[in-house]
Design a protein around this motif. Sequence first.
Motif, mmCIF file in Angstrom:
data_model
loop_
_atom_site.group_PDB
_atom_site.id
_atom_site.type_symbol
_atom_site.label_atom_id
_atom_site.label_comp_id
_atom_site.label_asym_id
_atom_site.label_seq_id
_atom_site.Cartn_x
_atom_site.Cartn_y
_atom_site.Cartn_z
ATOM 1 N N ASP A 426 4.893 -15.633 18.567
ATOM 2 C CA ASP A 426 5.299 -15.082 20.176
ATOM 3 C C ASP A 426 5.065 -16.471 20.375
ATOM 4 O O ASP A 426 5.918 -17.406 21.415
ATOM 5 C CB ASP A 426 4.783 -13.968 20.878
ATOM 6 N N SER A 511 10.011 -4.951 24.568
ATOM 7 C CA SER A 511 8.836 -5.676 23.546
ATOM 8 C C SER A 511 9.656 -5.311 22.053
ATOM 9 O O SER A 511 9.323 -5.795 20.891
ATOM 10 C CB SER A 511 8.049 -5.698 23.615
ATOM 11 N N LEU A 535 6.532 -10.583 30.233
ATOM 12 C CA LEU A 535 7.734 -11.039 29.552
ATOM 13 C C LEU A 535 8.093 -12.508 28.911
ATOM 14 O O LEU A 535 8.539 -12.664 27.648
ATOM 15 C CB LEU A 535 9.100 -10.373 29.336
ATOM 16 N N GLN A 538 6.814 -13.442 25.458
ATOM 17 C CA GLN A 538 7.098 -12.920 24.011
ATOM 18 C C GLN A 538 8.556 -13.844 23.349
ATOM 19 O O GLN A 538 9.314 -13.650 23.921
ATOM 20 C CB GLN A 538 7.270 -11.671 24.243
#
Length: 600
Positions: A426, A511, A535, A538
């Motif tokens: 990520d 996700s 977020l 990610q």
Amino acid sequence: MAAHGLICQRTILTSFNGKFPANARRFGRAVDVCPVSVGRGCERLHKERHGIVRRTSRGGRLEIRASSLAHIVENNAPASADPISIQEALGKLEVDLVTEADLKENDIRRTRRTKICCTIGPACCSYEQLEALAKGGMNIARINMCHGTRTWHKKVIQNIRELNSAKGYCVAIMMDTEGSEIHMGDLGGKSSAHAEDGEEWIFTVRQFNGPLPARTIQVNYDGFAQDLKPGDEIVVDGGLVRFDVIETIGPDVRCKCSDPGLLLPRANLSFWRDGRLVQERTAVLPTLSSKDWLDIDFGISEGVDFIAVSYVKSPEVIKHLKSYIASRCSERSIGVFAKFEAIDSLNCTESIIRVADGAMVARGDLGAQIPLELVPSVQQNIIDLCRSLNKPVIVASQLLESMIEYPIPTRAEVADVAEAVRQKADALMLSGESAMGLFPDKCVEVLRSVSLRIEHTCREDKLKSSEPLPELCESLPERISEQVCNAAAEMANNLRADAIFVYTREGHMASLLSRNRPDCPIFAFTDATDVRLRLNMQWGLIPFRMDLREDVGSNLRRTFALLKARGMMKTGDLVIAVSENLVPCDQAALLQSIQVRRIS
Ligand SMILES: Nc1ncnc2c1ncn2[C@@H]1O[C@H](COP(=O)(O)OP(=O)(O)OP(=O)(O)O)[C@@H](O)[C@H]1O
Ligand SMILES: CC(=O)C(=O)O
Ligand SMILES: [K+]
Ligand SMILES: [Mg+2]
């Protein structure tokens, strides 16, 4: 509400040159609809630009949606207008400047998917330096509680929050605990020292009132002298300098330097006996010390987005910290990341990842605890486990180590970065390169450009592995969400969609989509700023904040109109949209669908 009325008034006065009726204040109270007076010319202009102006009653009075009003504000407000209070009052789409510019100027499908985390230190802590990093693409700022004071860290946090609010960046903050690592003292204030081959040095737990005696190194844990025996080896910073233990005398350990080199303040220490790590003592050191708990309280009160726990050895400490955070701050959650750097963590990797919100491959210290040649396979294993368990994972340390001193990386470093990108981690993390290096901005630029290039070649590569992801969720509603996301990602790939849209309150479906690592970016719309910031960690997620309605169709229409009006999408773009159930009822599972829309 009063502020809202005022903003409308100010906006319209500025936008429409005085054609504002004296009594408009009375109308300008609604949250989403704002009656204003405009001339015909304005109406036409506005219709052309946004297509969402609605004529209502008497001539000359229009209702303009708050969102499009926000657009007028942006383009017409005087420099002195406060963009944030306007944003808040109008509940418009919040997106960071870098993403907005990127989406406007470049092909949507070529946006960067791998996130960038920078450790903040003296080389990059001023407002201007942080802004340069944010502009370059920093998604997460990491503060390391091993170094600096809380006052220093507080200022950094303030700077970042201010950048986010004043300039629209979306930089999340990760606090990294000091943990119970064994390290040297601060060398009595010297910036470094040199150990020569064969030289004798004393390692000690003694405190000194006056200056540190020559060739003496303090060690930060009391039991250290009891733990060592003659013949053991003391390894500094994973092998930069080595000493052989000659004898232990009370609190002192007399050693001889076997590998000469530079000693830096607070350098990490590990002890080896017969080729194995001596770890009886470190195993009983608490993962979270009393100082760490104070730092954690500090992090909670400063509202950090993530806490990364150093030297995790078991899942228990993560569970403990998560329940502590839940009891201390109910209104927002903080992501707890487990750092894999202690040898013990490798015996229970999966159970640690299951309870954590994410993981970090902390290769710096890890490489001092296991043979270096094992580090790459541990990295691959942790990344794969995180992907299958749907937890974000960061690859950290020495990605661009030589850039601490030089403006370009080595070829081997570029290959290392490329490997982490190919493994679809990520995020990539800079440590000393940004914290104390000479070229923090250039490092971010290298991570950015290598990520973009490798991501592109991975997508082009028809041979890419297509092993199906293992099933993740257990309850039926969750399994339905998972299946919807998997199917949406597959459809997006097959249809060569330009983006996937997801409407999410807590980020769960976002996700699940990211876990699929689809070919196009995922635009995640959430109504909570803290979820949006989290977020940003990610892979492939572009988080936006906006007020969500329960009606999925309305969310879709509003986002399409706003993104198009702001030039971030264009007519013809193909979007796959999914939504979490945003209605609070038991029928959750029944309300999920996948929609395919072309922007008109
Ligand atoms: N807040 C800070 N103040 C001063 N120096 C810092 C700060 N943060 C980092 N540094 C410097 O940058 C170097 C690299 O940072 P990094 O966060 O990797 O630390 P580290 O000591 O290797 O610990 P860790 O294993 O937690 O990463 C540090 O060794 C330190 O010299
Ligand atoms: C990041 C970190 O803590 C390490 O690499 O050791
Ligand atoms: K740390
Ligand atoms: Mg470490």
